[in-house]
Design a protein around this motif. Structure first.
Motif, short mmCIF file in Angstrom:
data_model
loop_
_atom_site.label_atom_id
_atom_site.label_comp_id
_atom_site.label_asym_id
_atom_site.label_seq_id
_atom_site.Cartn_x
_atom_site.Cartn_y
_atom_site.Cartn_z
N ASN A 197 -25.16 -6.40 -8.94
CA ASN A 197 -26.35 -6.79 -8.19
C ASN A 197 -26.05 -7.35 -6.80
OD1 ASN A 197 -25.56 -9.49 -8.59
ND2 ASN A 197 -26.86 -9.74 -10.40
N GLY A 198 -24.77 -7.30 -6.39
CA GLY A 198 -24.43 -7.68 -5.03
C GLY A 198 -24.18 -9.15 -4.79
N VAL A 199 -24.21 -9.98 -5.83
CA VAL A 199 -23.88 -11.40 -5.65
C VAL A 199 -22.41 -11.54 -5.27
CG1 VAL A 199 -23.73 -13.65 -6.80
CG2 VAL A 199 -25.70 -12.16 -7.21
N LEU A 202 -18.58 2.46 -7.59
CA LEU A 202 -17.20 2.00 -7.73
C LEU A 202 -16.50 2.00 -6.38
CD1 LEU A 202 -14.90 1.07 -9.54
CD2 LEU A 202 -14.36 3.47 -9.98
N TRP A 203 -16.69 3.06 -5.59
CA TRP A 203 -16.03 3.10 -4.27
C TRP A 203 -16.59 2.05 -3.33
CZ3 TRP A 203 -13.56 6.51 -7.00
CH2 TRP A 203 -12.35 7.02 -6.52
N ALA A 204 -17.85 1.68 -3.52
CA ALA A 204 -18.42 0.63 -2.67
C ALA A 204 -17.66 -0.68 -2.83
CB ALA A 204 -19.90 0.43 -3.01
N HIS A 261 -19.77 1.11 -18.59
CA HIS A 261 -21.02 0.53 -18.12
C HIS A 261 -21.91 1.51 -17.38
CE1 HIS A 261 -19.10 -3.34 -19.06
NE2 HIS A 261 -20.31 -3.85 -19.03
N GLY A 262 -21.48 2.77 -17.25
CA GLY A 262 -22.35 3.77 -16.65
C GLY A 262 -22.49 3.71 -15.15
N TRP A 263 -21.55 3.06 -14.47
CA TRP A 263 -21.60 3.03 -13.01
C TRP A 263 -21.36 4.43 -12.46
CZ3 TRP A 263 -19.60 -1.56 -9.74
CH2 TRP A 263 -20.09 -2.77 -10.24
N ALA A 272 -13.59 0.81 -17.24
CA ALA A 272 -14.41 -0.38 -17.53
C ALA A 272 -15.82 -0.27 -16.96
CB ALA A 272 -13.73 -1.63 -16.97
N LEU A 273 -15.97 0.30 -15.76
CA LEU A 273 -17.27 0.30 -15.10
C LEU A 273 -17.99 1.65 -15.18
CD1 LEU A 273 -16.36 -1.80 -11.92
CD2 LEU A 273 -17.24 -2.58 -14.14
#
Length: 425
Positions: free
Chosen positions: A297-299, A351-353, A344-346, A339-340
């Protein structure tokens, strides 16, 4: 002799703001990207090149490590700058920012020279020392260090006094360059080796209370409110409490998280092995999930490798007598893909971000992207299973690589970067 390679089909991620193209094509000449899409196919046919099917592989920009340690960059029995560039390049990392540490501690402009290796395309950036000798009491010449090319200011794993940080932010000699601070109160941590909780008690290791991170973090967050025009970065958030604290801030400082905290927790049996104590301390599964959600969520802005390589002799010392940390740039992308993306369906774009584009932003650099004529690319195979070994030509010299001799799914199978003594792949 000119070497040409045509990948068709292949998945392609060109850079930030782009979606992954399924069924794309890419043509390479002597390791440099020659063309993409139909242009690549046309040129490949004209040169009578047989296409290589890479439909499940991903061609993407290089990764960026916002902060890692390297105590002895030019000599020593363990990891050196040469071996780090070789292993990091093989893992797809095109840029690494080194923290002030040992002989890599830069406190004067002349200290910033000599870190870019000849015939090596992995870019080395340097965090200059925030305080003199890392004592947290006297400022280094911030303006001179930034002008000389430092990417920002940091005291590595040590936290300066809040009064000194406040003074530096008020003076503003760093300009728009970031100040990277580890939110760690050593007095509150004490002898803690794992985050305080049942897992630490069961394993018999001293516990590290969450307050050792949240107390200094709250102070840093307050300083960011008082100096909104300065770039304060928090290094290595590690608890769910810290994520919640950052989320409440009207103006958040930038922040990173170590890759290891995203794939391991104190609930895992491997985490309680004496070899893998890290700083900040590893938390429980709730902390790990909280960190993943904070990234989503960008935190939290970005992932850092935060490598701290040790040699064989250092790894023989008792846990409370050696530096805490792990390393392994070649393991990061496969581990986080599993893992992501898998768990977690990313998306690959997400991921590259956090592994490339946002770390560049934190460092004040242009983001990596695929460009015609450039060799700054990697090819990742998410399905390939391999077993890391220190005998590999591109392997790190460090002894504290937690996934050595353990099967890993996912590997950077090729990249265009030149690295010392070997080529990626």
């Amino acid at each position: 002799m000119t070497e040409m390679l045509l990948l068709d089909p292949v998945q392609v991620l060109q850079g930030p703001g782009h979606a992954v193209e399924i069924g794309g094509a890419a043509l390479f000449r002597d390791g440099r990207l020659e063309a993409l899409g139909d242009t690549a196919r046309t040129a490949g046919r004209a040169a009578d090149i047989t296409a290589q099917d890479a439909a499940h592989q991903l061609l993407a920009p290089c990764l960026v490590d916002a902060h890692s340690f390297l105590h002895e960059p030019f000599q020593g029995q363990g990891e050196t700058l040469t071996s780090l560039m070789r292993s990091a390049g093989a893992g797809g990392f095109g840029q690494i920012a080194l923290l002030p540490d040992g002989n890599a501690r830069c406190e004067r402009p002349e200290h910033l020279q000599g870190f870019q290796l000849k015939d090596c395309d992995v870019d080395v950036h340097l965090w200059a020392g925030f305080s003199q000798g890392g004592d947290g009491e006297r400022l280094t010449p911030h303006a001179d260090l930034i002008e000389a090319g430092a990417v920002g200011l940091s005291d590595g794993g040590s936290i300066p006094s809040m009064a000194l940080i406040d003074r530096a932010l008020t003076l503003g000699e760093c300009g728009s360059a970031p100040i990277l601070i580890a939110p760690l109160d050593l007095n509150l941590r004490g002898e803690g080796l794992l985050r305080e909780g049942p897992e630490a008690l069961r394993a018999g290791w001293p516990g590290d209370p969450p307050s050792s991170e949240t107390v200094p973090l709250s102070q840093l967050a307050q300083l960011q409110q008082e100096h909104p025009d300065r770039r304060l970065l928090v290094m290595g958030v590690s608890t769910a409490e810290s994520v919640a604290l950052l989320q409440r801030q009207p103006k958040r400082p930038g922040s990173t998280v170590s890759w290891w905290h995203l794939i391991q927790s104190s609930n895992d049996s491997a985490a309680t092995a004496a070899s893998w104590f890290v700083s900040p301390s590893l938390g429980n599964e709730g902390d790990r999930q909280g960190l993943i959600e904070g990234l989503r969520n960008g935190v939290i802005d970005a992932v850092a490798v935060h490598a701290l390589p040790l040699d064989d002799e250092e790894c023989l010392l008792p846990p409370d007598q050696r530096q805490r940390g792990v390393t392994g740039h070649q393991h990061v992308l496969p581990a986080l893909w599993q893992a992501l993306v898998v768990t977690h369906g990313w998306s690959a774009e997400q991921l590259w971000a956090i592994l490339s584009f946002k770390p560049s932003t934190l460092l004040g650099l242009k983001p990596e992207q695929l460009a015609i004529g450039s060799n700054r690319w990697l090819l990742f195979d998410p399905e390939l299973t391999w077993t890391p070994s220190r005998d590999d030509p591109s392997a790190s010299n460090a002894a504290n690589q937690p996934w050595l001799h353990r099967a890993i799914t996912g590997k950077v199978v090729d990249c265009g970067l030149r690295t010392p003594e070997s080529h990626c792949g």
